[in-house]
Motif scaffolding. Structure first.
Motif, PDB file in Angstrom:
ATOM      1  N   LEU A   1      30.612  22.093  29.282  1.00 10.84           N
ATOM      2  CA  LEU A   1      30.987  22.776  30.524  1.00 10.84           C
ATOM      3  C   LEU A   1      31.260  24.101  30.310  1.00 10.84           C
ATOM      4  CD1 LEU A   1      32.841  19.488  31.514  1.00 10.84           C
ATOM      5  CD2 LEU A   1      30.745  20.489  32.957  1.00 10.84           C
ATOM      6  N   SER A   2      30.490  25.051  30.174  1.00  7.36           N
ATOM      7  CA  SER A   2      30.917  26.480  29.545  1.00  7.36           C
ATOM      8  C   SER A   2      31.400  27.204  30.402  1.00  7.36           C
ATOM      9  CB  SER A   2      29.478  26.879  29.009  1.00  7.36           C
ATOM     10  OG  SER A   2      28.663  27.114  30.031  1.00  7.36           O
ATOM     11  N   THR A   3      31.592  27.058  31.887  1.00  8.58           N
ATOM     12  CA  THR A   3      32.110  28.137  32.478  1.00  8.58           C
ATOM     13  C   THR A   3      33.638  27.699  32.729  1.00  8.58           C
ATOM     14  OG1 THR A   3      30.304  28.335  34.046  1.00  8.58           O
ATOM     15  CG2 THR A   3      32.279  29.113  34.931  1.00  8.58           C
ATOM     16  N   MET A   4      33.844  26.107  32.674  1.00 11.17           N
ATOM     17  CA  MET A   4      35.106  25.674  32.732  1.00 11.17           C
ATOM     18  C   MET A   4      35.897  26.095  31.359  1.00 11.17           C
ATOM     19  SD  MET A   4      34.426  21.846  34.385  1.00 11.17           S
ATOM     20  CE  MET A   4      36.090  21.101  34.837  1.00 11.17           C
ATOM     21  N   HIS A   5      35.151  26.024  30.115  1.00  9.55           N
ATOM     22  CA  HIS A   5      35.775  26.219  29.148  1.00  9.55           C
ATOM     23  C   HIS A   5      36.029  27.917  28.988  1.00  9.55           C
ATOM     24  CE1 HIS A   5      34.935  28.541  25.326  1.00  9.55           C
ATOM     25  NE2 HIS A   5      35.709  27.351  24.744  1.00  9.55           N
ATOM     26  N   ASP A   6      35.270  28.783  29.570  1.00  8.00           N
ATOM     27  CA  ASP A   6      35.664  29.824  29.561  1.00  8.00           C
ATOM     28  C   ASP A   6      36.793  30.416  30.366  1.00  8.00           C
ATOM     29  OD1 ASP A   6      33.664  30.293  27.817  1.00  8.00           O
ATOM     30  OD2 ASP A   6      32.180  31.228  29.294  1.00  8.00           O
ATOM     31  N   GLU A   7      36.890  29.538  31.474  1.00  6.03           N
ATOM     32  CA  GLU A   7      37.627  30.272  32.736  1.00  6.03           C
ATOM     33  C   GLU A   7      39.015  29.418  32.639  1.00  6.03           C
ATOM     34  OE1 GLU A   7      37.209  32.817  35.042  1.00  6.03           O
ATOM     35  OE2 GLU A   7      35.177  32.929  33.944  1.00  6.03           O
ATOM     36  N   CYS A   8      39.295  28.064  32.013  1.00  6.80           N
ATOM     37  CA  CYS A   8      40.430  27.326  32.250  1.00  6.80           C
ATOM     38  C   CYS A   8      41.608  28.019  32.019  1.00  6.80           C
ATOM     39  CB  CYS A   8      40.168  26.030  31.446  1.00  6.80           C
ATOM     40  SG  CYS A   8      40.106  26.260  29.593  1.00  6.80           S
ATOM     41  N   GLU A   9      41.766  28.858  30.921  1.00  4.87           N
ATOM     42  CA  GLU A   9      43.002  29.392  30.526  1.00  4.87           C
ATOM     43  C   GLU A   9      43.554  30.155  31.713  1.00  4.87           C
ATOM     44  OE1 GLU A   9      42.367  30.500  26.523  1.00  4.87           O
ATOM     45  OE2 GLU A   9      44.487  30.896  26.375  1.00  4.87           O
ATOM     46  N   LYS A  10      42.504  31.188  32.212  1.00  5.35           N
ATOM     47  CA  LYS A  10      42.744  32.136  33.233  1.00  5.35           C
ATOM     48  C   LYS A  10      42.994  31.312  34.739  1.00  5.35           C
ATOM     49  CE  LYS A  10      39.531  35.085  33.126  1.00  5.35           C
ATOM     50  NZ  LYS A  10      38.222  35.456  33.522  1.00  5.35           N
ATOM     51  N   VAL A  11      42.455  30.093  34.936  1.00  2.00           N
ATOM     52  CA  VAL A  11      42.745  29.476  36.105  1.00  2.00           C
ATOM     53  C   VAL A  11      44.006  28.869  36.211  1.00  2.00           C
ATOM     54  CG1 VAL A  11      41.838  27.642  37.621  1.00  2.00           C
ATOM     55  CG2 VAL A  11      40.431  29.365  36.672  1.00  2.00           C
ATOM     56  N   ALA A  12      44.297  28.265  34.685  1.00  2.00           N
ATOM     57  CA  ALA A  12      45.499  27.647  34.526  1.00  2.00           C
ATOM     58  C   ALA A  12      46.622  28.355  34.862  1.00  2.00           C
ATOM     59  CB  ALA A  12      45.560  27.008  33.200  1.00  2.00           C
ATOM     60  N   ALA A  13      46.774  29.629  34.509  1.00  2.46           N
ATOM     61  CA  ALA A  13      47.881  30.616  34.562  1.00  2.46           C
ATOM     62  C   ALA A  13      47.830  31.008  36.271  1.00  2.46           C
ATOM     63  CB  ALA A  13      47.639  32.054  33.809  1.00  2.46           C
ATOM     64  N   ARG A  14      46.785  31.205  36.737  1.00  2.53           N
ATOM     65  CA  ARG A  14      46.934  31.635  38.191  1.00  2.53           C
ATOM     66  C   ARG A  14      47.624  30.333  39.026  1.00  2.53           C
ATOM     67  NH1 ARG A  14      41.414  33.154  39.382  1.00  2.53           N
ATOM     68  NH2 ARG A  14      41.087  30.901  40.047  1.00  2.53           N
ATOM     69  N   CYS A  15      47.045  29.209  38.566  1.00  4.02           N
ATOM     70  CA  CYS A  15      47.539  28.107  39.436  1.00  4.02           C
ATOM     71  C   CYS A  15      49.049  27.803  39.194  1.00  4.02           C
ATOM     72  CB  CYS A  15      47.039  26.723  38.842  1.00  4.02           C
ATOM     73  SG  CYS A  15      45.169  26.609  39.683  1.00  4.02           S
ATOM     74  N   ALA A  16      49.580  27.971  37.803  1.00  2.00           N
ATOM     75  CA  ALA A  16      50.804  27.743  37.404  1.00  2.00           C
ATOM     76  C   ALA A  16      51.896  28.952  38.421  1.00  2.00           C
ATOM     77  CB  ALA A  16      51.174  28.042  35.982  1.00  2.00           C
ATOM     78  N   GLN A  17      51.254  30.105  38.452  1.00  2.02           N
ATOM     79  CA  GLN A  17      51.862  31.159  39.255  1.00  2.02           C
ATOM     80  C   GLN A  17      51.926  30.795  40.726  1.00  2.02           C
ATOM     81  OE1 GLN A  17      49.684  34.911  39.070  1.00  2.02           O
ATOM     82  NE2 GLN A  17      51.825  35.877  38.480  1.00  2.02           N
ATOM     83  N   ASP A  18      50.668  30.314  41.317  1.00  8.64           N
ATOM     84  CA  ASP A  18      50.580  29.929  42.888  1.00  8.64           C
ATOM     85  C   ASP A  18      51.016  28.598  43.168  1.00  8.64           C
ATOM     86  OD1 ASP A  18      49.368  32.425  42.624  1.00  8.64           O
ATOM     87  OD2 ASP A  18      47.491  31.831  42.874  1.00  8.64           O
ATOM     88  N   ASN A  19      51.607  28.053  42.248  1.00  7.39           N
ATOM     89  CA  ASN A  19      52.164  26.632  42.212  1.00  7.39           C
ATOM     90  C   ASN A  19      51.159  25.612  42.806  1.00  7.39           C
ATOM     91  OD1 ASN A  19      54.511  26.148  41.696  1.00  7.39           O
ATOM     92  ND2 ASN A  19      55.573  27.348  43.631  1.00  7.39           N
ATOM     93  N   VAL A  20      49.963  25.768  42.314  1.00  7.46           N
ATOM     94  CA  VAL A  20      48.709  24.754  42.705  1.00  7.46           C
ATOM     95  C   VAL A  20      48.946  23.395  41.705  1.00  7.46           C
ATOM     96  CG1 VAL A  20      46.158  24.470  42.672  1.00  7.46           C
ATOM     97  CG2 VAL A  20      47.298  26.685  43.293  1.00  7.46           C
ATOM     98  N   ASP A  21      48.825  22.534  42.627  1.00 12.38           N
ATOM     99  CA  ASP A  21      48.778  21.225  41.555  1.00 12.38           C
ATOM    100  C   ASP A  21      47.698  21.073  40.585  1.00 12.38           C
ATOM    101  OD1 ASP A  21      46.890  20.115  43.136  1.00 12.38           O
ATOM    102  OD2 ASP A  21      48.419  18.801  44.051  1.00 12.38           O
ATOM    103  N   HIS A  22      47.871  19.832  39.774  1.00 13.19           N
ATOM    104  CA  HIS A  22      46.607  19.771  38.885  1.00 13.19           C
ATOM    105  C   HIS A  22      45.356  19.309  39.466  1.00 13.19           C
ATOM    106  CE1 HIS A  22      48.858  15.850  39.648  1.00 13.19           C
ATOM    107  NE2 HIS A  22      47.679  15.302  39.435  1.00 13.19           N
TER     108      HIS A  22
END
Ligand code: ADP
Ligand code: MG
Length: 270
Positions: A19-40
Protein backbone atom coordinates in the motif's frame (compact mmCIF):
# COMPACT_ATOMS: atom_id res chain seq x y z
CA UNK A 1 8.11 7.71 21.68
CA UNK A 2 5.40 5.05 21.61
CA UNK A 3 3.86 6.80 18.65
CA UNK A 4 7.11 6.76 16.71
CA UNK A 5 7.42 3.01 17.24
CA UNK A 6 3.82 2.48 16.07
CA UNK A 7 4.52 4.61 13.03
CA UNK A 8 7.62 2.61 12.13
CA UNK A 9 5.69 -0.63 12.48
CA UNK A 10 2.70 0.70 10.57
CA UNK A 11 4.92 1.79 7.71
CA UNK A 12 6.56 -1.60 7.68
CA UNK A 13 3.18 -3.35 7.41
CA UNK A 14 1.93 -0.97 4.74
CA UNK A 15 5.05 -1.61 2.71
CA UNK A 16 4.64 -5.37 3.02
CA UNK A 17 1.01 -5.02 1.98
CA UNK A 18 2.13 -2.97 -1.03
CA UNK A 19 0.00 0.00 0.00
CA UNK A 20 2.63 2.42 -1.18
CA UNK A 21 0.61 5.64 -1.10
CA UNK A 22 -0.63 4.88 2.41
CA UNK A 23 2.97 4.14 3.34
CA UNK A 24 4.24 7.42 1.92
CA UNK A 25 1.43 9.59 3.26
CA UNK A 26 0.58 8.10 6.67
CA UNK A 27 2.89 10.30 8.72
CA UNK A 28 1.68 13.50 7.10
CA UNK A 29 -1.99 12.51 7.31
CA UNK A 30 -1.60 11.40 10.93
CA UNK A 31 -0.11 14.75 11.87
CA UNK A 32 -2.86 16.64 10.04
CA UNK A 33 -5.60 14.54 11.63
CA UNK A 34 -4.14 15.08 15.10
CA UNK A 35 -4.11 18.81 14.48
CA UNK A 36 -7.68 18.88 13.10
CA UNK A 37 -9.03 16.51 15.76
CA UNK A 38 -10.01 13.90 13.16
CA UNK A 39 -10.67 10.53 14.81
CA UNK A 40 -9.05 7.24 13.83
CA UNK A 41 -11.82 6.29 11.41
CA UNK A 42 -11.42 9.59 9.60
CA UNK A 43 -7.67 9.03 9.47
CA UNK A 44 -8.04 5.58 7.95
CA UNK A 45 -10.61 6.85 5.50
CA UNK A 46 -8.33 9.63 4.26
CA UNK A 47 -5.44 7.23 3.78
CA UNK A 48 -7.57 4.70 1.88
CA UNK A 49 -8.91 7.42 -0.36
CA UNK A 50 -5.40 8.60 -1.21
CA UNK A 51 -4.33 5.05 -2.02
CA UNK A 52 -7.31 4.51 -4.32
CA UNK A 53 -6.92 7.84 -6.15
CA UNK A 54 -3.25 7.15 -6.79
CA UNK A 55 -3.93 3.60 -7.96
CA UNK A 56 -6.65 4.72 -10.34
CA UNK A 57 -4.36 7.39 -11.72
CA UNK A 58 -1.57 4.88 -12.27
CA UNK A 59 -3.96 2.41 -13.90
CA UNK A 60 -5.24 5.13 -16.25
CA UNK A 61 -1.67 6.07 -17.18
CA UNK A 62 -0.91 2.42 -17.84
CA UNK A 63 -3.98 2.04 -20.03
CA UNK A 64 -3.00 5.17 -21.95
CA UNK A 65 0.49 3.79 -22.56
CA UNK A 66 -0.81 0.38 -23.61
CA UNK A 67 -3.22 1.99 -26.07
CA UNK A 68 -0.23 3.36 -28.06
CA UNK A 69 -1.88 6.54 -29.27
CA UNK A 70 0.19 8.42 -31.85
CA UNK A 71 -0.49 11.63 -29.91
CA UNK A 72 -2.71 12.70 -27.05
CA UNK A 73 -5.19 14.96 -28.83
CA UNK A 74 -8.51 15.52 -27.13
CA UNK A 75 -11.77 17.20 -28.04
CA UNK A 76 -10.64 20.36 -26.20
CA UNK A 77 -8.46 21.21 -29.17
CA UNK A 78 -10.99 20.15 -31.80
CA UNK A 79 -12.64 22.97 -33.69
CA UNK A 80 -16.13 21.83 -34.68
CA UNK A 81 -16.72 25.01 -36.66
CA UNK A 82 -14.05 23.85 -39.10
CA UNK A 83 -15.96 20.64 -39.81
CA UNK A 84 -19.69 21.50 -39.71
CA UNK A 85 -20.82 18.17 -41.18
CA UNK A 86 -19.81 16.42 -37.94
CA UNK A 87 -22.60 15.81 -35.50
CA UNK A 88 -21.25 17.50 -32.38
CA UNK A 89 -23.97 16.28 -30.04
CA UNK A 90 -23.51 12.68 -31.22
CA UNK A 91 -19.77 12.98 -30.61
CA UNK A 92 -20.33 14.38 -27.09
CA UNK A 93 -22.68 11.49 -26.45
CA UNK A 94 -20.13 8.98 -27.74
CA UNK A 95 -17.47 10.48 -25.48
CA UNK A 96 -19.48 9.15 -22.54
CA UNK A 97 -18.59 5.66 -23.74
CA UNK A 98 -21.93 3.86 -23.56
CA UNK A 99 -21.31 2.56 -27.09
CA UNK A 100 -18.45 0.45 -25.68
CA UNK A 101 -20.71 -1.21 -23.13
CA UNK A 102 -23.18 -1.87 -25.95
CA UNK A 103 -20.37 -3.24 -28.16
CA UNK A 104 -21.26 -0.75 -30.86
CA UNK A 105 -18.77 0.60 -33.35
CA UNK A 106 -17.92 3.93 -34.92
CA UNK A 107 -16.86 4.61 -38.48
CA UNK A 108 -15.25 7.98 -39.17
CA UNK A 109 -15.26 8.85 -42.86
CA UNK A 110 -13.62 11.81 -44.52
CA UNK A 111 -10.82 13.00 -46.75
CA UNK A 112 -7.26 13.33 -45.55
CA UNK A 113 -6.76 16.02 -42.91
CA UNK A 114 -10.39 16.27 -41.82
CA UNK A 115 -9.65 15.26 -38.23
CA UNK A 116 -10.47 11.54 -38.31
CA UNK A 117 -7.38 10.45 -36.38
CA UNK A 118 -7.84 13.38 -33.98
CA UNK A 119 -11.43 12.32 -33.24
CA UNK A 120 -10.59 8.62 -32.92
CA UNK A 121 -7.75 9.49 -30.53
CA UNK A 122 -9.97 11.76 -28.44
CA UNK A 123 -12.61 9.03 -28.15
CA UNK A 124 -9.94 6.46 -27.26
CA UNK A 125 -8.30 8.61 -24.58
CA UNK A 126 -11.68 9.28 -23.02
CA UNK A 127 -12.41 5.53 -22.99
CA UNK A 128 -9.06 4.88 -21.22
CA UNK A 129 -10.06 7.43 -18.60
CA UNK A 130 -13.26 5.49 -18.09
CA UNK A 131 -11.39 2.29 -17.33
CA UNK A 132 -11.58 0.68 -20.77
CA UNK A 133 -8.76 -1.27 -22.38
CA UNK A 134 -8.00 0.40 -25.69
CA UNK A 135 -5.54 -0.16 -28.51
CA UNK A 136 -4.88 2.23 -31.38
CA UNK A 137 -3.45 0.71 -34.59
CA UNK A 138 -2.85 1.97 -38.05
CA UNK A 139 -4.49 -0.66 -40.25
CA UNK A 140 -1.38 -1.18 -42.35
CA UNK A 141 0.78 -1.68 -39.26
CA UNK A 142 -1.73 -4.06 -37.72
CA UNK A 143 -1.77 -6.13 -40.91
CA UNK A 144 2.04 -6.28 -40.91
CA UNK A 145 2.01 -7.33 -37.25
CA UNK A 146 -0.60 -10.01 -37.98
CA UNK A 147 1.38 -11.41 -40.89
CA UNK A 148 4.54 -11.48 -38.79
CA UNK A 149 2.73 -13.12 -35.89
CA UNK A 150 1.40 -15.75 -38.27
CA UNK A 151 4.87 -16.49 -39.60
CA UNK A 152 6.14 -16.89 -36.05
CA UNK A 153 3.17 -19.05 -35.06
CA UNK A 154 2.07 -16.35 -32.63
CA UNK A 155 -1.17 -15.44 -34.38
CA UNK A 156 -3.40 -17.07 -31.81
CA UNK A 157 -1.59 -15.29 -29.01
CA UNK A 158 -1.93 -11.94 -30.75
CA UNK A 159 -5.61 -12.54 -31.41
CA UNK A 160 -6.17 -13.38 -27.76
CA UNK A 161 -4.48 -10.12 -26.78
CA UNK A 162 -6.70 -8.17 -29.14
CA UNK A 163 -9.79 -10.01 -27.91
CA UNK A 164 -9.12 -8.78 -24.38
CA UNK A 165 -9.62 -5.16 -25.48
CA UNK A 166 -12.78 -3.16 -24.94
CA UNK A 167 -12.06 -0.86 -27.86
CA UNK A 168 -9.87 -1.38 -30.91
CA UNK A 169 -9.15 1.65 -33.08
CA UNK A 170 -8.30 0.85 -36.70
CA UNK A 171 -6.90 4.00 -38.22
CA UNK A 172 -6.60 4.62 -41.95
CA UNK A 173 -8.43 1.78 -43.56
CA UNK A 174 -8.01 2.26 -47.25
CA UNK A 175 -4.81 4.20 -47.79
CA UNK A 176 -2.96 1.13 -48.98
CA UNK A 177 -4.64 -1.87 -50.55
CA UNK A 178 -4.14 -4.95 -48.41
CA UNK A 179 -2.73 -8.17 -49.83
CA UNK A 180 -5.10 -11.12 -50.01
CA UNK A 181 -3.64 -12.60 -46.85
CA UNK A 182 -3.61 -9.18 -45.15
CA UNK A 183 -7.27 -8.59 -46.01
CA UNK A 184 -8.23 -12.01 -44.66
CA UNK A 185 -6.33 -11.50 -41.41
CA UNK A 186 -7.92 -8.07 -40.98
CA UNK A 187 -11.36 -9.49 -41.68
CA UNK A 188 -10.70 -12.16 -39.06
CA UNK A 189 -9.95 -9.47 -36.45
CA UNK A 190 -13.07 -7.51 -37.41
CA UNK A 191 -15.32 -10.54 -37.25
CA UNK A 192 -13.85 -11.70 -33.93
CA UNK A 193 -14.46 -8.22 -32.55
CA UNK A 194 -18.03 -8.31 -33.80
CA UNK A 195 -20.40 -7.95 -30.84
CA UNK A 196 -17.52 -8.43 -28.37
CA UNK A 197 -15.15 -5.49 -28.80
CA UNK A 198 -16.08 -2.04 -30.03
CA UNK A 199 -14.23 -0.79 -33.07
CA UNK A 200 -13.49 2.69 -34.29
CA UNK A 201 -12.53 2.61 -37.95
CA UNK A 202 -11.30 5.72 -39.72
CA UNK A 203 -11.27 5.75 -43.50
CA UNK A 204 -10.99 8.02 -46.49
CA UNK A 205 -12.91 5.55 -48.62
CA UNK A 206 -16.60 5.70 -49.42
CA UNK A 207 -18.17 2.30 -48.71
CA UNK A 208 -18.55 1.51 -52.41
CA UNK A 209 -14.76 1.59 -52.81
CA UNK A 210 -13.89 -0.78 -50.01
CA UNK A 211 -13.53 -3.66 -52.45
CA UNK A 212 -10.45 -1.90 -53.84
CA UNK A 213 -8.74 -2.33 -50.49
CA UNK A 214 -10.05 -5.64 -49.30
CA UNK A 215 -9.83 -7.28 -52.71
CA UNK A 216 -12.77 -9.62 -52.84
CA UNK A 217 -16.40 -8.51 -52.95
CA UNK A 218 -17.34 -11.35 -50.66
CA UNK A 219 -14.87 -10.20 -48.00
CA UNK A 220 -15.89 -6.57 -48.38
CA UNK A 221 -19.56 -7.45 -48.06
CA UNK A 222 -18.95 -9.56 -44.96
CA UNK A 223 -16.71 -6.91 -43.39
CA UNK A 224 -19.18 -4.12 -44.03
CA UNK A 225 -22.01 -6.26 -42.78
CA UNK A 226 -20.32 -6.79 -39.42
CA UNK A 227 -18.94 -3.28 -39.10
CA UNK A 228 -22.12 -1.46 -39.94
CA UNK A 229 -24.54 -3.70 -38.08
CA UNK A 230 -24.50 -1.62 -34.91
CA UNK A 231 -22.49 1.45 -35.67
CA UNK A 232 -22.41 5.20 -35.55
CA UNK A 233 -21.16 6.98 -38.63
CA UNK A 234 -19.30 10.27 -38.34
CA UNK A 235 -18.77 11.92 -41.67
CA UNK A 236 -16.44 14.85 -42.22
CA UNK A 237 -17.30 16.26 -45.62
CA UNK A 238 -15.37 19.51 -45.22
CA UNK A 239 -11.91 20.16 -46.52
CA UNK A 240 -8.61 19.42 -44.81
CA UNK A 241 -8.03 21.29 -41.55
CA UNK A 242 -4.42 21.87 -42.54
CA UNK A 243 -5.58 23.59 -45.73
CA UNK A 244 -8.05 25.76 -43.83
CA UNK A 245 -5.37 26.54 -41.28
CA UNK A 246 -2.83 27.43 -43.97
CA UNK A 247 -5.36 29.77 -45.56
CA UNK A 248 -6.09 31.45 -42.24
CA UNK A 249 -2.38 32.00 -41.64
CA UNK A 250 -1.94 33.40 -45.12
CA UNK A 251 -4.87 35.78 -44.62
CA UNK A 252 -3.41 36.88 -41.32
CA UNK A 253 -0.14 37.64 -43.03
CA UNK A 254 -1.74 39.64 -45.79
CA UNK A 255 -3.70 41.78 -43.36
CA UNK A 256 -0.76 43.80 -41.97
CA UNK A 257 0.63 44.16 -45.49
CA UNK A 258 -2.65 45.61 -46.68
CA UNK A 259 -2.68 47.93 -43.71
CA UNK A 260 0.89 49.01 -44.42
CA UNK A 261 -0.04 49.77 -48.00
CA UNK A 262 -2.97 51.89 -46.87
CA UNK A 263 -0.71 53.63 -44.39
CA UNK A 264 1.80 54.37 -47.14
CA UNK A 265 -0.93 55.65 -49.44
CA UNK A 266 -2.24 57.97 -46.72
CA UNK A 267 1.17 59.40 -45.89
CA UNK A 268 1.81 59.94 -49.61
CA UNK A 269 -1.47 61.81 -49.99
CA UNK A 270 -0.44 64.08 -47.12
P1 ADP B 1 -7.09 12.76 -40.80
O1 ADP B 1 -6.83 11.64 -39.86
O2 ADP B 1 -8.52 12.91 -41.18
O3 ADP B 1 -6.20 12.73 -42.01
P2 ADP B 1 -5.99 14.33 -38.68
O4 ADP B 1 -6.87 13.99 -37.53
O5 ADP B 1 -4.66 13.69 -38.70
O6 ADP B 1 -6.75 14.10 -40.05
O7 ADP B 1 -5.85 15.90 -38.71
C1 ADP B 1 -4.73 16.55 -39.32
C2 ADP B 1 -4.24 17.65 -38.37
O8 ADP B 1 -5.22 18.68 -38.28
C3 ADP B 1 -4.03 17.17 -36.95
O9 ADP B 1 -2.96 17.89 -36.39
C4 ADP B 1 -5.33 17.52 -36.26
O10 ADP B 1 -5.14 17.71 -34.88
C5 ADP B 1 -5.74 18.79 -36.95
N1 ADP B 1 -7.19 18.92 -37.08
C6 ADP B 1 -7.99 18.33 -37.99
N2 ADP B 1 -9.26 18.73 -37.87
C7 ADP B 1 -9.28 19.58 -36.83
C8 ADP B 1 -10.31 20.35 -36.20
N3 ADP B 1 -11.58 20.31 -36.64
N4 ADP B 1 -9.97 21.12 -35.15
C9 ADP B 1 -8.68 21.18 -34.72
N5 ADP B 1 -7.65 20.50 -35.28
C10 ADP B 1 -7.94 19.71 -36.32
MG1 MG C 1 -5.51 10.10 -40.03
Amino acid sequence: MKQTKSMVLLKHHLKELKLSTMHDECEKVAARCAQDNVDHLGFLLQLCELERIEREKRAADRRLKQAKFPNLKTLDSFDFAAQPSLNKSLISELMRGAYIDERESIIVIGNSGTGKTHLATALGIEACGRGKKVRFCKVIELITELIEAREERQLLRMKKQLARLDLLILDELGYVPASKLGAELLFDIISTAYERTSLIVTTNLPFENWTEVLGSERLTGATLDRLTHRCHILEATGESYRLQDARRRKNRKTLPTARTQIGKAISKAK
